[in-house]
Design an enzyme around this catalytic site. Structure first.
Site, PDB file in Angstrom:
ATOM      1  CG  ASN A   1     -20.770  24.946  12.709  1.00 53.90           C
ATOM      2  OD1 ASN A   1     -20.681  25.809  11.838  1.00 53.90           O
ATOM      3  ND2 ASN A   1     -21.181  25.218  13.934  1.00 53.90           N
TER       4      ASN A   1
ATOM      5  CG  HIS B   1     -26.402  13.273  16.505  1.00 51.63           C
ATOM      6  ND1 HIS B   1     -26.883  12.121  17.097  1.00 51.63           N
ATOM      7  CD2 HIS B   1     -27.397  13.708  15.686  1.00 51.63           C
ATOM      8  CE1 HIS B   1     -28.117  11.871  16.653  1.00 51.63           C
ATOM      9  NE2 HIS B   1     -28.456  12.834  15.793  1.00 51.63           N
TER      10      HIS B   1
ATOM     11  CG  HIS C   1     -25.799  19.951  15.396  1.00 54.96           C
ATOM     12  ND1 HIS C   1     -24.747  19.075  15.537  1.00 54.96           N
ATOM     13  CD2 HIS C   1     -25.286  21.186  15.608  1.00 54.96           C
ATOM     14  CE1 HIS C   1     -23.651  19.750  15.822  1.00 54.96           C
ATOM     15  NE2 HIS C   1     -23.941  21.039  15.863  1.00 54.96           N
TER      16      HIS C   1
HETATM   17  P1  5GP Z   1     -21.590  22.731  16.949  1.00 56.66           P
HETATM   18  O1  5GP Z   1     -20.498  23.603  17.503  1.00 56.66           O
HETATM   19  O2  5GP Z   1     -21.251  21.262  17.084  1.00 56.66           O
HETATM   20  O3  5GP Z   1     -22.040  23.110  15.575  1.00 56.66           O
HETATM   21  O4  5GP Z   1     -22.859  23.018  17.845  1.00 56.66           O
HETATM   22  C1  5GP Z   1     -23.138  22.324  19.015  1.00 56.66           C
HETATM   23  C2  5GP Z   1     -24.213  23.108  19.729  1.00 56.66           C
HETATM   24  O5  5GP Z   1     -24.777  22.284  20.732  1.00 56.66           O
HETATM   25  C3  5GP Z   1     -23.689  24.364  20.432  1.00 56.66           C
HETATM   26  O6  5GP Z   1     -24.373  25.514  19.931  1.00 56.66           O
HETATM   27  C4  5GP Z   1     -23.983  24.100  21.910  1.00 56.66           C
HETATM   28  O7  5GP Z   1     -24.390  25.261  22.608  1.00 56.66           O
HETATM   29  C5  5GP Z   1     -25.077  23.068  21.854  1.00 56.66           C
HETATM   30  N1  5GP Z   1     -25.090  22.152  22.982  1.00 56.66           N
HETATM   31  C6  5GP Z   1     -24.009  21.519  23.526  1.00 56.66           C
HETATM   32  N2  5GP Z   1     -24.394  20.721  24.544  1.00 56.66           N
HETATM   33  C7  5GP Z   1     -25.751  20.856  24.642  1.00 56.66           C
HETATM   34  C8  5GP Z   1     -26.726  20.266  25.515  1.00 56.66           C
HETATM   35  O8  5GP Z   1     -26.436  19.462  26.402  1.00 56.66           O
HETATM   36  N3  5GP Z   1     -28.020  20.646  25.328  1.00 56.66           N
HETATM   37  C9  5GP Z   1     -28.390  21.544  24.355  1.00 56.66           C
HETATM   38  N4  5GP Z   1     -29.688  21.835  24.270  1.00 56.66           N
HETATM   39  N5  5GP Z   1     -27.496  22.099  23.500  1.00 56.66           N
HETATM   40  C10 5GP Z   1     -26.196  21.765  23.645  1.00 56.66           C
HETATM   41 ZN    ZN Z   2     -25.781  10.627  18.018  1.00 59.13          ZN
END
Ligand code: 5GP
Ligand code: ZN
Length: 117
Positions: free
Chosen positions: A89, A100, A102
């Site tokens: 995303n 950050h 991912h």
């Molecule tokens: P995004 O929405 O930015 O693409 O994905 C962020 C992802 O990070 C989400 O799937 C969310 O569940 C995961 N996430 C958020 N906070 C944490 C955390 O503290 N630890 C872990 N392991 N995953 C996290």
């Molecule tokens: Zn970072």
């Protein structure tokens, strides 16, 4: 956002716990805290890169390495043949919540609706 405040930088520095599944000098992979599939792993560069939109020329190599790590995890965890999905995303419209870079690695079931194709 300052790097010191970045959630995933804190995970890299072991300031916040995570269930790690792969680590080397440049890359970390850990289980997503809120899994969207039986296997949901986040693969990140240890170096802070905000998103795909902020990639620099120097970052080209790390992106290739991340895909190789994804390949290795799929092999080691035994879902290489069954298949998996990789999602990145980017930015607000892309649904990025953690700034950050991912790579979501999803596997372990027949995944739902395809947005493309
Ligand atoms: P995004 O929405 O930015 O693409 O994905 C962020 C992802 O990070 C989400 O799937 C969310 O569940 C995961 N996430 C958020 N906070 C944490 C955390 O503290 N630890 C872990 N392991 N995953 C996290
Ligand atoms: Zn970072």
């Amino acid at each position: 956002m300052k790097m010191q405040e970045c959630l995933f930088c804190k995970i890299v520095k072991d300031e916040i716990p995570a269930t790690k599944v792969y680590e080397d000098e440049e890359i970390l992979a850990f289980k997503d805290i809120n899994p969207a599939a039986p296997i949901h792993i986040l693969v990140i560069p240890k170096k802070h890169i905000t998103s795909l939109a902020y990639l620099k020329e120097d970052d080209e190599e790390i992106i290739g390495k991340i895909y190789r790590v994804i390949n290795k995890i799929a092999t080691d965890e035994g879902f290489k043949e069954k298949g998996y999905r990789v999602i990145v995303n980017c930015g607000e419209d892309g649904g990025q919540e953690v700034m950050h870079l991912h790579f979501h690695l999803l596997a372990g079931k027949k995944l739902g609706e395809k947005i493309v194709a």
